[in-house]
Scaffold this active site. Structure first.
Site, PDB file in Angstrom:
ATOM      1  CB  CYS A  22      -1.040  -0.158   1.230  1.00 50.14           C
ATOM      2  SG  CYS A  22      -1.673   1.551   1.505  1.00 50.14           S
ATOM      3  CB  CYS A  34       0.982   1.279   4.350  1.00 52.43           C
ATOM      4  SG  CYS A  34      -0.698   0.752   5.010  1.00 52.43           S
ATOM      5  CG  ASP A  52      -2.934  14.908  -3.768  1.00 54.70           C
ATOM      6  OD1 ASP A  52      -3.942  14.349  -3.611  1.00 54.70           O
ATOM      7  OD2 ASP A  52      -2.278  14.607  -4.905  1.00 54.70           O
ATOM      8  CG  HIS A  89      -4.218  -0.876   4.911  1.00 51.70           C
ATOM      9  ND1 HIS A  89      -3.555  -0.128   3.678  1.00 51.70           N
ATOM     10  CD2 HIS A  89      -5.011  -1.871   4.538  1.00 51.70           C
ATOM     11  CE1 HIS A  89      -4.352  -0.457   2.737  1.00 51.70           C
ATOM     12  NE2 HIS A  89      -5.364  -1.343   2.852  1.00 51.70           N
ATOM     13  CG  ASN A 120     -12.659  10.605  -3.957  1.00 54.08           C
ATOM     14  OD1 ASN A 120     -13.775  11.355  -4.078  1.00 54.08           O
ATOM     15  ND2 ASN A 120     -11.575  11.245  -4.385  1.00 54.08           N
ATOM     16  N   GLY A 153     -13.909   7.629  -7.901  1.00 54.71           N
ATOM     17  CA  GLY A 153     -12.309   8.277  -8.213  1.00 54.71           C
ATOM     18  C   GLY A 153     -11.523   7.769  -7.117  1.00 54.71           C
ATOM     19  CB  THR A 162      -6.283   6.311  -7.614  1.00 51.27           C
ATOM     20  OG1 THR A 162      -6.085   7.431  -6.858  1.00 51.27           O
ATOM     21  CG2 THR A 162      -7.358   6.888  -8.753  1.00 51.27           C
ATOM     22  CG  HIS A 196      -3.892   3.906   3.639  1.00 52.95           C
ATOM     23  ND1 HIS A 196      -3.059   3.220   4.158  1.00 52.95           N
ATOM     24  CD2 HIS A 196      -4.326   4.780   4.443  1.00 52.95           C
ATOM     25  CE1 HIS A 196      -2.740   3.554   5.542  1.00 52.95           C
ATOM     26  NE2 HIS A 196      -3.519   4.556   5.897  1.00 52.95           N
ATOM     27  CG  HIS A 252      -6.849   9.240   0.822  1.00 53.83           C
ATOM     28  ND1 HIS A 252      -6.969   8.045   0.428  1.00 53.83           N
ATOM     29  CD2 HIS A 252      -7.383   9.865  -0.172  1.00 53.83           C
ATOM     30  CE1 HIS A 252      -7.500   8.013  -0.966  1.00 53.83           C
ATOM     31  NE2 HIS A 252      -7.673   8.906  -1.570  1.00 53.83           N
TER      32      HIS A 252
HETATM   33  P1  AMP Z   1      -7.983   9.323  -4.292  1.00 55.64           P
HETATM   34  O1  AMP Z   1      -8.325   9.381  -5.894  1.00 55.64           O
HETATM   35  O2  AMP Z   1      -9.288   9.912  -3.557  1.00 55.64           O
HETATM   36  O3  AMP Z   1      -7.895   7.891  -4.119  1.00 55.64           O
HETATM   37  O4  AMP Z   1      -6.736  10.179  -4.051  1.00 55.64           O
HETATM   38  C1  AMP Z   1      -5.571   9.657  -4.008  1.00 55.64           C
HETATM   39  C2  AMP Z   1      -4.560  10.975  -4.051  1.00 55.64           C
HETATM   40  O5  AMP Z   1      -3.430  10.548  -3.699  1.00 55.64           O
HETATM   41  C3  AMP Z   1      -4.570  11.449  -5.440  1.00 55.64           C
HETATM   42  O6  AMP Z   1      -5.187  12.971  -5.139  1.00 55.64           O
HETATM   43  C4  AMP Z   1      -3.167  11.735  -5.549  1.00 55.64           C
HETATM   44  O7  AMP Z   1      -2.711  12.769  -6.390  1.00 55.64           O
HETATM   45  C5  AMP Z   1      -2.653  11.453  -4.386  1.00 55.64           C
HETATM   46  N1  AMP Z   1      -1.096  10.808  -4.486  1.00 55.64           N
HETATM   47  C6  AMP Z   1      -0.807   9.727  -5.187  1.00 55.64           C
HETATM   48  N2  AMP Z   1       0.297   9.499  -5.133  1.00 55.64           N
HETATM   49  C7  AMP Z   1       0.881  10.113  -4.066  1.00 55.64           C
HETATM   50  C8  AMP Z   1       2.195  10.296  -3.320  1.00 55.64           C
HETATM   51  N3  AMP Z   1       3.334   9.549  -3.414  1.00 55.64           N
HETATM   52  N4  AMP Z   1       2.348  11.257  -2.495  1.00 55.64           N
HETATM   53  C9  AMP Z   1       1.403  12.295  -2.006  1.00 55.64           C
HETATM   54  N5  AMP Z   1       0.079  12.087  -2.611  1.00 55.64           N
HETATM   55  C10 AMP Z   1      -0.161  11.116  -3.818  1.00 55.64           C
HETATM   56 ZN    ZN Z   2      -2.271   1.337   3.885  1.00 59.34          ZN
END
Ligand code: AMP
Ligand code: ZN
Length: 113
Positions: free
Chosen positions: A3, A6, A29, A45, A86, A92, A94, A97, A99
């Site tokens: 993850c 994580c 972000d 997690h 989300n 959306g 992605t 974990h 957040h």
């Molecule tokens: P979600 O689409 O709600 O799952 O949000 C995931 C967020 O994680 C997105 O806004 C990405 O830009 C952000 N993200 C992905 N990889 C990283 C990373 N290595 N460091 C910080 N943010 C990240």
């Molecule tokens: Zn995690």
């Protein structure tokens, strides 16, 4: 553990941390959608909102209150800011974990796309 968040919590992948305590980490972000775009994540997690139980109620409350405090610290409490969880593909999500997105510093459209 595969993850991404994580790994950020563990310090195995770098992130610009803006807050951390025993239960939460908040970091910028990597692809910010507003002047402030912070993610508040629990150290534990939990894949999606669907996996929350009553045992997590305090943790989720801390996430919301911490995100609010971080927005307030940047002066967005009066002007406004947005918090978003989300959940799963159609919303959306992605990174699986949970957040809390905290966005501030510009006018944000509603309804979301
Ligand atoms: P979600 O689409 O709600 O799952 O949000 C995931 C967020 O994680 C997105 O806004 C990405 O830009 C952000 N993200 C992905 N990889 C990283 C990373 N290595 N460091 C910080 N943010 C990240
Ligand atoms: Zn995690």
């Amino acid at each position: 553990m595969s993850c991404l968040f994580c790994k950020i919590v563990a310090g195995e992948i770098p992130a610009v941390r803006v807050y951390e305590d025993e239960r939460l980490v908040a970091f910028n972000d990597i692809n910010p959608q507003a002047p402030m775009h912070v993610l508040v994540v629990p150290r534990v997690h939990v894949a999606t909102l669907n996996d929350l139980t009553a045992e997590h109620d305090g943790l989720v409350g801390e996430m919301v209150r911490r995100g609010t405090a971080l927005a307030k610290a940047r002066g967005f409490d009066g002007s406004g800011f947005r918090t978003v969880f989300n959940c799963n593909a159609q919303a959306g999500q992605t990174v699986f974990h949970i957040h809390l997105h905290v966005l501030g510093g510009r006018a944000l459209a509603w309804p979301p796309g």
